[in-house]
Design a protein around this motif. Sequence first.
Motif, PDB file in Angstrom:
ATOM      1  N   ASP A 154       0.431   5.122  -4.481  1.00 48.67           N
ATOM      2  CA  ASP A 154      -0.104   6.087  -3.526  1.00 48.67           C
ATOM      3  C   ASP A 154      -0.824   7.227  -4.232  1.00 48.67           C
ATOM      4  O   ASP A 154      -0.400   7.694  -5.288  1.00 48.67           O
ATOM      5  N   GLU A 191      -4.760   4.370  -6.550  1.00 55.86           N
ATOM      6  CA  GLU A 191      -5.740   4.849  -5.570  1.00 55.86           C
ATOM      7  C   GLU A 191      -5.867   6.361  -5.667  1.00 55.86           C
ATOM      8  O   GLU A 191      -4.991   7.044  -6.175  1.00 55.86           O
ATOM      9  N   ASP A 245       0.848  -1.199   0.000  1.00 58.61           N
ATOM     10  CA  ASP A 245       0.000   0.000   0.000  1.00 58.61           C
ATOM     11  C   ASP A 245       0.884   1.249   0.000  1.00 58.61           C
ATOM     12  O   ASP A 245       2.035   1.193   0.431  1.00 58.61           O
ATOM     13  N   ASP A 246       0.330   2.357  -0.472  1.00 62.98           N
ATOM     14  CA  ASP A 246       1.049   3.642  -0.485  1.00 62.98           C
ATOM     15  C   ASP A 246       2.403   3.495  -1.158  1.00 62.98           C
ATOM     16  O   ASP A 246       3.395   4.087  -0.721  1.00 62.98           O
TER      17      ASP A 246
HETATM   18 CA    CA Z   1      -3.073   3.699   0.267  1.00 63.21          CA
END
Ligand code: CA
Length: 278
Positions: free
Chosen positions: A201, A235, A178-179
């Motif tokens: 991200d 995202e 994630d990110d």
């Molecule tokens: Ca994220």
Amino acid sequence: AKEKGRDNYQFFNASLNESMRVKMHLENGLRKAVHRQEFTLCYQPLIYLPTGRIIGTEALIRWEHPEFGNIPPSDFIPVAEDTGLIIPIGDWVIEEACRQNKVWQNEGHEKLSIAVNISVKQLEDPGFPDRIKKILASFDMDPSFLELEITEGMMQDFDSSIPNIKRLKDLGLKISIDDFGTGYSSLSYLKVLPIDTLKIDKSFLDDSLESFRGQALVKTIIDMGINLQFNVIAEGIEDRMQVEFLLSQGCLIGQGYFYSEPLSPTKCEEFFQKHLSP
Ligand code: CA
Ligand code: C2E
Ligand code: CA
Ligand code: CA
């Protein structure tokens, strides 16, 4: 005496005092919140960009504090991590997310996946893979529909997490970073860890179309993910221009306010009706 007086002044500095009180309040509240059922999950749709259809959701925790109202996860997750409370809270999140996803699958959304955010504290807990195994079994859930999201910033010291990540992979579930791109970590972990997905991200998308470098960075991250044979998810998609750009670069999956904000289970079911999964 003067020195001491100064220290005292700093210690009882109103804002520090206030923030300590708030933190203690949060901590006490968090201890009770699981039993009192103050947590809920909302679900943000994951979209297959070429068709605009929903293929899965990401579960995001919400806490309605009896006194303070809605407290964002960015405020209480760090406190939960510091106090170890992230273990029972994290277990609840996974169980509830799997339960909900199984309900939706049984209602005909057979291929719908569910992504859950986890903290490094959970990942390092030796009992974690076994508890996930039990949860999956209790819902008779196909593990390949569960994806665990690990924030890249947590991978700085990933040695201690490797055994558990491998055990989780052996259970058949998926692992996302994630990110991605914000963790200031070396990329070498991409070589050794059994990762399935990179989530770009949202900060990279904010200005991706406004500067040459912004565009080049997003292109490069997508290319790297594709070359490493990862799924690449964008995202924070907020407009159609971003969708077009992502598609032109070969990024096929995304989420963001352009499609939907995180939704209550009921609102999510309304979303299914309009964007039926393929
Ligand atoms: Ca994220
Ligand atoms: P994240 O995993 O990166 O989640 C994405 C965050 O961006 C969410 O905030 C989501 O509501 C928000 N978001 C979604 N689409 C857009 C968009 O188009 N534009 C913008 N500006 N924002 C968008 P949220 O729900 O407040 O969560 C914040 C963070 O808290 C999450 O970041 C995640 O790191 C953490 N978190 C949330 N739920 C859990 C949980 O159950 N366990 C753990 N350990 N962490 C969680
Ligand atoms: Ca996430
Ligand atoms: Ca985040």
